[in-house]
Design a protein around this motif. Sequence first.
Motif, mmCIF file in Angstrom:
data_model
loop_
_atom_site.group_PDB
_atom_site.id
_atom_site.type_symbol
_atom_site.label_atom_id
_atom_site.label_comp_id
_atom_site.label_asym_id
_atom_site.label_seq_id
_atom_site.Cartn_x
_atom_site.Cartn_y
_atom_site.Cartn_z
ATOM 1 N N ASP A 17 0.843 -1.205 0.000
ATOM 2 C CA ASP A 17 0.000 0.000 0.000
ATOM 3 C C ASP A 17 0.875 1.250 0.000
ATOM 4 N N THR A 18 0.263 2.363 -0.384
ATOM 5 C CA THR A 18 0.902 3.680 -0.282
ATOM 6 C C THR A 18 0.244 4.441 0.849
ATOM 7 N N VAL A 19 1.048 5.104 1.667
ATOM 8 C CA VAL A 19 0.498 5.866 2.790
ATOM 9 C C VAL A 19 0.963 7.316 2.711
ATOM 10 N N THR A 20 0.119 8.187 3.255
ATOM 11 C CA THR A 20 0.453 9.610 3.364
ATOM 12 C C THR A 20 0.259 10.040 4.804
ATOM 13 N N LEU A 21 1.300 10.552 5.391
ATOM 14 C CA LEU A 21 1.253 11.037 6.775
ATOM 15 C C LEU A 21 1.284 12.562 6.750
ATOM 16 N N ASN A 22 0.498 13.153 7.631
ATOM 17 C CA ASN A 22 0.326 14.597 7.615
ATOM 18 C C ASN A 22 0.922 15.283 8.839
ATOM 19 N N CYS A 23 1.404 16.483 8.613
ATOM 20 C CA CYS A 23 1.970 17.268 9.702
ATOM 21 C C CYS A 23 1.614 18.730 9.470
ATOM 22 N N SER A 24 0.895 19.330 10.405
ATOM 23 C CA SER A 24 0.606 20.754 10.316
ATOM 24 C C SER A 24 1.275 21.455 11.489
ATOM 25 N N TYR A 25 1.581 22.712 11.294
ATOM 26 C CA TYR A 25 2.344 23.391 12.334
ATOM 27 C C TYR A 25 1.974 24.861 12.463
ATOM 28 N N GLU A 26 2.238 25.386 13.642
ATOM 29 C CA GLU A 26 2.180 26.812 13.911
ATOM 30 C C GLU A 26 3.481 27.134 14.618
ATOM 31 N N VAL A 27 4.270 27.990 14.035
ATOM 32 C CA VAL A 27 5.571 28.264 14.630
ATOM 33 C C VAL A 27 5.976 29.692 14.360
ATOM 34 N N THR A 28 6.617 30.286 15.334
ATOM 35 C CA THR A 28 7.168 31.630 15.178
ATOM 36 C C THR A 28 8.536 31.509 14.524
ATOM 37 N N ASN A 29 8.744 32.312 13.481
ATOM 38 C CA ASN A 29 10.055 32.318 12.817
ATOM 39 C C ASN A 29 10.462 30.934 12.326
ATOM 40 N N PHE A 30 9.607 30.363 11.485
ATOM 41 C CA PHE A 30 9.870 29.032 10.935
ATOM 42 C C PHE A 30 11.238 28.994 10.259
ATOM 43 N N ARG A 31 11.970 27.941 10.553
ATOM 44 C CA ARG A 31 13.256 27.760 9.892
ATOM 45 C C ARG A 31 13.309 26.452 9.117
ATOM 46 N N SER A 32 12.783 25.379 9.695
ATOM 47 C CA SER A 32 12.814 24.117 8.961
ATOM 48 C C SER A 32 11.837 23.122 9.589
ATOM 49 N N LEU A 33 11.505 22.095 8.828
ATOM 50 C CA LEU A 33 10.657 21.008 9.296
ATOM 51 C C LEU A 33 11.398 19.706 9.052
ATOM 52 N N LEU A 34 11.364 18.836 10.031
ATOM 53 C CA LEU A 34 12.102 17.582 9.943
ATOM 54 C C LEU A 34 11.176 16.401 10.171
ATOM 55 N N TRP A 35 11.471 15.305 9.507
ATOM 56 C CA TRP A 35 10.779 14.035 9.709
ATOM 57 C C TRP A 35 11.770 13.020 10.265
ATOM 58 N N TYR A 36 11.296 12.264 11.268
ATOM 59 C CA TYR A 36 12.088 11.194 11.869
ATOM 60 C C TYR A 36 11.268 9.908 11.884
ATOM 61 N N LYS A 37 11.992 8.782 11.872
ATOM 62 C CA LYS A 37 11.379 7.465 12.026
ATOM 63 C C LYS A 37 11.854 6.905 13.359
ATOM 64 N N GLN A 38 10.913 6.445 14.175
ATOM 65 C CA GLN A 38 11.268 5.906 15.483
ATOM 66 C C GLN A 38 10.740 4.487 15.595
ATOM 67 N N GLU A 39 11.669 3.528 15.576
ATOM 68 C CA GLU A 39 11.266 2.129 15.650
ATOM 69 C C GLU A 39 11.277 1.604 17.073
ATOM 70 N N LYS A 40 12.303 1.904 17.819
ATOM 71 C CA LYS A 40 12.345 1.465 19.221
ATOM 72 C C LYS A 40 12.529 2.685 20.105
ATOM 73 N N LYS A 41 13.729 3.135 20.284
ATOM 74 C CA LYS A 41 13.939 4.305 21.125
ATOM 75 C C LYS A 41 14.468 5.496 20.337
ATOM 76 N N ALA A 42 15.565 5.298 19.595
ATOM 77 C CA ALA A 42 16.233 6.444 18.979
ATOM 78 C C ALA A 42 15.570 6.828 17.669
ATOM 79 N N PRO A 43 14.998 8.024 17.562
ATOM 80 C CA PRO A 43 14.499 8.486 16.265
ATOM 81 C C PRO A 43 15.654 8.619 15.283
#
Lengths: 111, 116
Positions: A17-43
Amino acid sequence: EDKVVQSPLSLVVHEGDTVTLNCSYEVTNFRSLLWYKQEKKAPTFLFMLTSSGIEKKSGRLSSILDKKELFSILNITATQTGDSAVYLCAVKGRAGNMLTFGGGTRLMVKP
Amino acid sequence: GAGVSQSPSNKVTEKGKDVELRCDPISGHTALYWYRQSLGQGLEFLIYFQGNSAPDKSGLPSDRFSAERTGGSVSTLTIQRTQQEDSAVYLCASSLSEQTTNYGYTFGSGTRLTVV
């Protein structure tokens, strides 16, 4: 206060299957957005996005940012069981380099 | 070292006791962060060290929490008089500097703290 909201909270799909995950944000002085994968402990780092409309791609994963509508999506095509994890979205806003994280999307890929 | 190292990996403590959590960042990384992740939740920022600058402690939830970073390398997060709500995974991360963030942070494997 910076805020990041992810949806859905959890998702169950079958391999291929194909999946789409969504992320919306409100931030002052946006600089960047990051995605991480967390399987056990360490993203583990996936992508960092700073510019609107430019897709970042790594294998079956891709992500894009819309700075006008304040959201990002993470796409995973041809999902595999190894994609099962919590996917975290985070934004970097005010100075100091700390990240504000969303609550994550828990993805389960069934064989 | 090759990665961010945290110890212990698991810690069970009695309510009211003090605990110390250790983080050894990647060699040469000047920025070090502590985050907390409660069960099923996202990561909550606690404290940030950048070089020799005064740390950003704005995320510490109470005065029972403190952290130090000796010699610009190893960091220790101390929780005094632990409470059950302190139970969480405590994650440490490091990065080269505030400007060098093309790859985001590198996280350690965390310390799972359980207060009984």
